[in-house]
Design a protein around this motif. Structure first.
Motif, PDB file in Angstrom:
ATOM      1  N   UNK A  26      44.621  33.693  35.212  1.00 12.28           N
ATOM      2  CA  UNK A  26      45.747  33.888  34.303  1.00 12.28           C
ATOM      3  C   UNK A  26      46.273  35.308  34.503  1.00 12.28           C
ATOM      4  N   UNK A  27      47.580  35.466  34.356  1.00 13.28           N
ATOM      5  CA  UNK A  27      48.204  36.782  34.532  1.00 13.28           C
ATOM      6  C   UNK A  27      47.968  37.601  33.262  1.00 13.28           C
ATOM      7  N   UNK A  28      46.773  38.198  33.174  1.00 16.99           N
ATOM      8  CA  UNK A  28      46.381  38.981  32.005  1.00 16.99           C
ATOM      9  C   UNK A  28      46.568  40.462  32.272  1.00 16.99           C
ATOM     10  N   UNK A  29      47.185  41.166  31.327  1.00 18.29           N
ATOM     11  CA  UNK A  29      47.192  42.617  31.361  1.00 18.29           C
ATOM     12  C   UNK A  29      45.828  43.125  30.900  1.00 18.29           C
ATOM     13  N   UNK A  30      45.647  44.438  30.898  1.00 12.95           N
ATOM     14  CA  UNK A  30      44.365  44.992  30.475  1.00 12.95           C
ATOM     15  C   UNK A  30      44.002  44.548  29.067  1.00 12.95           C
ATOM     16  N   UNK A  31      44.976  44.578  28.161  1.00 13.65           N
ATOM     17  CA  UNK A  31      44.657  44.192  26.777  1.00 13.65           C
ATOM     18  C   UNK A  31      44.282  42.720  26.692  1.00 13.65           C
ATOM     19  N   UNK A  67      34.717  37.347  38.537  1.00 12.59           N
ATOM     20  CA  UNK A  67      35.211  37.533  39.895  1.00 12.59           C
ATOM     21  C   UNK A  67      36.235  36.450  40.217  1.00 12.59           C
ATOM     22  N   UNK A  68      37.057  36.631  41.238  1.00 11.71           N
ATOM     23  CA  UNK A  68      38.031  35.605  41.598  1.00 11.71           C
ATOM     24  C   UNK A  68      37.371  34.241  41.822  1.00 11.71           C
ATOM     25  N   UNK A  69      38.037  33.192  41.387  1.00  8.21           N
ATOM     26  CA  UNK A  69      37.500  31.842  41.546  1.00  8.21           C
ATOM     27  C   UNK A  69      37.197  31.528  43.006  1.00  8.21           C
ATOM     28  N   UNK A  70      38.024  32.029  43.902  1.00  2.40           N
ATOM     29  CA  UNK A  70      37.815  31.764  45.329  1.00  2.40           C
ATOM     30  C   UNK A  70      36.455  32.298  45.777  1.00  2.40           C
ATOM     31  N   UNK A  71      36.061  33.473  45.288  1.00  2.00           N
ATOM     32  CA  UNK A  71      34.770  34.051  45.661  1.00  2.00           C
ATOM     33  C   UNK A  71      33.616  33.352  44.937  1.00  2.00           C
ATOM     34  N   UNK A  72      33.847  32.958  43.707  1.00  2.00           N
ATOM     35  CA  UNK A  72      32.801  32.246  42.969  1.00  2.00           C
ATOM     36  C   UNK A  72      32.462  30.935  43.665  1.00  2.00           C
ATOM     37  N   UNK A  73      33.483  30.153  44.033  1.00  2.00           N
ATOM     38  CA  UNK A  73      33.226  28.851  44.657  1.00  2.00           C
ATOM     39  C   UNK A  73      32.541  28.989  46.006  1.00  2.00           C
ATOM     40  N   UNK A 101      41.205  38.043  34.602  1.00  2.00           N
ATOM     41  CA  UNK A 101      42.436  37.656  35.294  1.00  2.00           C
ATOM     42  C   UNK A 101      42.211  36.638  36.400  1.00  2.00           C
ATOM     43  N   UNK A 102      41.332  36.933  37.344  1.00  2.00           N
ATOM     44  CA  UNK A 102      41.191  36.045  38.491  1.00  2.00           C
ATOM     45  C   UNK A 102      40.053  35.053  38.347  1.00  2.00           C
ATOM     46  N   UNK A 103      39.315  35.129  37.242  1.00  2.01           N
ATOM     47  CA  UNK A 103      38.312  34.113  36.966  1.00  2.01           C
ATOM     48  C   UNK A 103      38.923  32.998  36.115  1.00  2.01           C
ATOM     49  N   UNK A 104      39.704  33.384  35.124  1.00  2.00           N
ATOM     50  CA  UNK A 104      40.481  32.379  34.384  1.00  2.00           C
ATOM     51  C   UNK A 104      41.734  31.980  35.169  1.00  2.00           C
TER      52      UNK A 104
END
Length: 439
Positions: free
Chosen positions: A418-423, A257-263, A413-416
């Motif tokens: 990083x701008x990750x595509x699906x692959x 999950x997004x880091x903002x929500x995790x924190x 993507x939003x936990x690391x």
């Protein structure tokens, strides 16, 4: 070993499947009533649209590409990319540097002249190394391609000044064009850029969500939807994860999950860590769905760098990906608009955004007649694109270090962040599981 995975998007579902295949006890906790995250799709009135923007299946990573195609099986449509850039009323071949001969002559000269001048300056050591994204674009492509397309387009999608963005992320994502291709393009010899996506696949039925559902097929019983993680506590060697009513106890906790929500769910987070997390930049997205009667261009997707044409940066035509995502004779359009919380777009109503997009598409002559429009809808996603500002590396290191000390794995993507595509999401899930096994 019981593993709790926070988030049921593409990354979380892939992690769960891979760990399940290793014989582990896995539970996926997803806040929404339907899993899939940014790879969800909506179906209505015979149309299917992807809610997180246009998604296609491609990759340079052979293992990941095989995995995606294998899980889809027969529910797959193979396509040859036909992608354009809408520039001064023209459909320019994508990538821009591969369609130079289609430009007005003055623009063509500007691009090729600046590219050669920059190339010579770099080889002679007269051009300093770039220090930000804007400088990298000019250093790599020359001022012509930079000013006419790359800088306007990137500032439109990121809603962020290019000179305030880091450049560390661009290698591999924005390939350096071979000099020979630039020259060939300028004189009209056909060249292809971004060849790894020149042929792509897409689910025949169900939109991109069909990919996530195919991955999830062996682990559906492991997915718990409607579980909005409100607290994560570590007691001894166990993680206690709650939604306010229920508690899941796990030996391992992996967050997608997004880091903002995790924190927000963690206790005793130092102020320095919270500040760094709050400083991480990202874009939201509004996706406008339109169904029309008649015909649309035979284009896969199209980039629109001109701010004056409309708010959207990209238009895709899902019915050109698969004939089964729209009724026969009623093709589909998906327009993507990025925005920040508090800006003009975030304050606009859905109806106002839809009307804006329709007006712009008429001005571009993509929609001929407003009476041909048979369907409209809009979906917004808060977390869409990671933005690499100049303080990104410092801030993300502080947040990741804190989570690592808690033993919480970060993947996606939003936990690391990083701008990750699906692959990239699938690759990082694979790597994480391998790391666990090796450990």
């Amino acid at each position: 070993m019981k593993t709790a995975i926070l988030g049921g998007g593409l990354t979380g579902i892939t992690l769960a499947r891979l760990l399940h295949e290793k014989g582990e006890d896995v539970t996926v906790l997803e806040r929404e009533p339907v899993f899939g995250g940014l790879c969800r799709s909506v179906s209505d009135s015979g149309f299917t649209f992807d809610i997180g923007g246009s998604h296609i299946i491609f990759s340079r990573d052979a293992e990941v590409l095989t995995f995606m195609n294998d899980v889809l099986g027969k529910n797959s449509q193979r396509n040859i990319r036909n992608t354009k850039i809408f520039y001064k009323g023209l459909y320019i071949k994508y990538p821009f540097e591969n369609g130079l001969n289609q430009l007005p002559k003055d623009d063509l000269f500007f691009c090729i002249n600046e590219f050669i001048k920059t190339l010579i300056a770099v080889e002679k050591g007269k051009l300093p190394s770039p220090g930000n994204f804007r400088e990298w674009i000019i250093h790599t492509f020359g001022k012509g391609i930079a000013d006419l397309y790359l800088i306007p387009y990137n500032e439109k999608i990121w809603k962020f000044p290019a000179e305030q963005m880091s450049l560390h992320w661009v290698e591999g994502r924005i390939p350096r064009p071979p000099m020979e291709d630039i020259i060939k393009s300028a004189i009209g010899i056909e060249t292809e850029g971004y060849t790894h996506q020149s042929i792509f696949t897409y689910p025949r039925k169900g939109g991109i969500e069909a990919l996530v559902r195919s991955i999830a097929s062996p682990i559906k019983k492991c997915i718990r939807t409607g579980f909005n993680v409100s607290s994560v506590r570590k007691e001894g060697e166990k993680y206690l994860i709650s939604d306010g009513d229920n508690i899941i106890i796990a030996d391992r906790c992996i967050s997608t999950i997004p880091l903002q929500r995790l924190l927000e769910s963690l206790e005793n987070v130092p102020d320095t860590v919270r500040r760094s997390c709050n400083e991480l930049k990202y874009n939201s997205i509004a996706c406008v769905f339109i169904g029309v009667r008649g015909k649309l261009p035979d284009i896969s997707w199209m980039y629109v760098p001109d701010k004056d044409l409309g708010l959207f940066n990209r238009i895709s035509f899902p019915s050109n990906y698969s004939p089964d995502v729209a009724p026969a004779g009623y093709p589909a359009i998906l327009a993507e608009i990025t925005y920040h919380e508090g800006d003009d777009v975030s304050e606009m109503s859905d109806r106002k955004i839809i009307d804006h997009v329709i007006k712009a598409l008429k001005n571009m002559n993509i929609i001929k007649n407003g009476e041909d429009i048979v369907y409209t809808a809009l979906e917004r996603q808060r977390f869409a694109y990671v933005i690499y500002d100049l303080d990104y590396k410092k801030n993300i290191a502080i947040v990741k270090d804190f989570c690592e000390k808690l033993g919480i794995g970060l993947v996606g993507r939003f936990s690391e962040f990083e701008y990750l595509n699906m692959d990239g999401c699938i690759r990082n899930a694979m790597n994480f599981v391998r790391k666990i096994n090796e450990g």
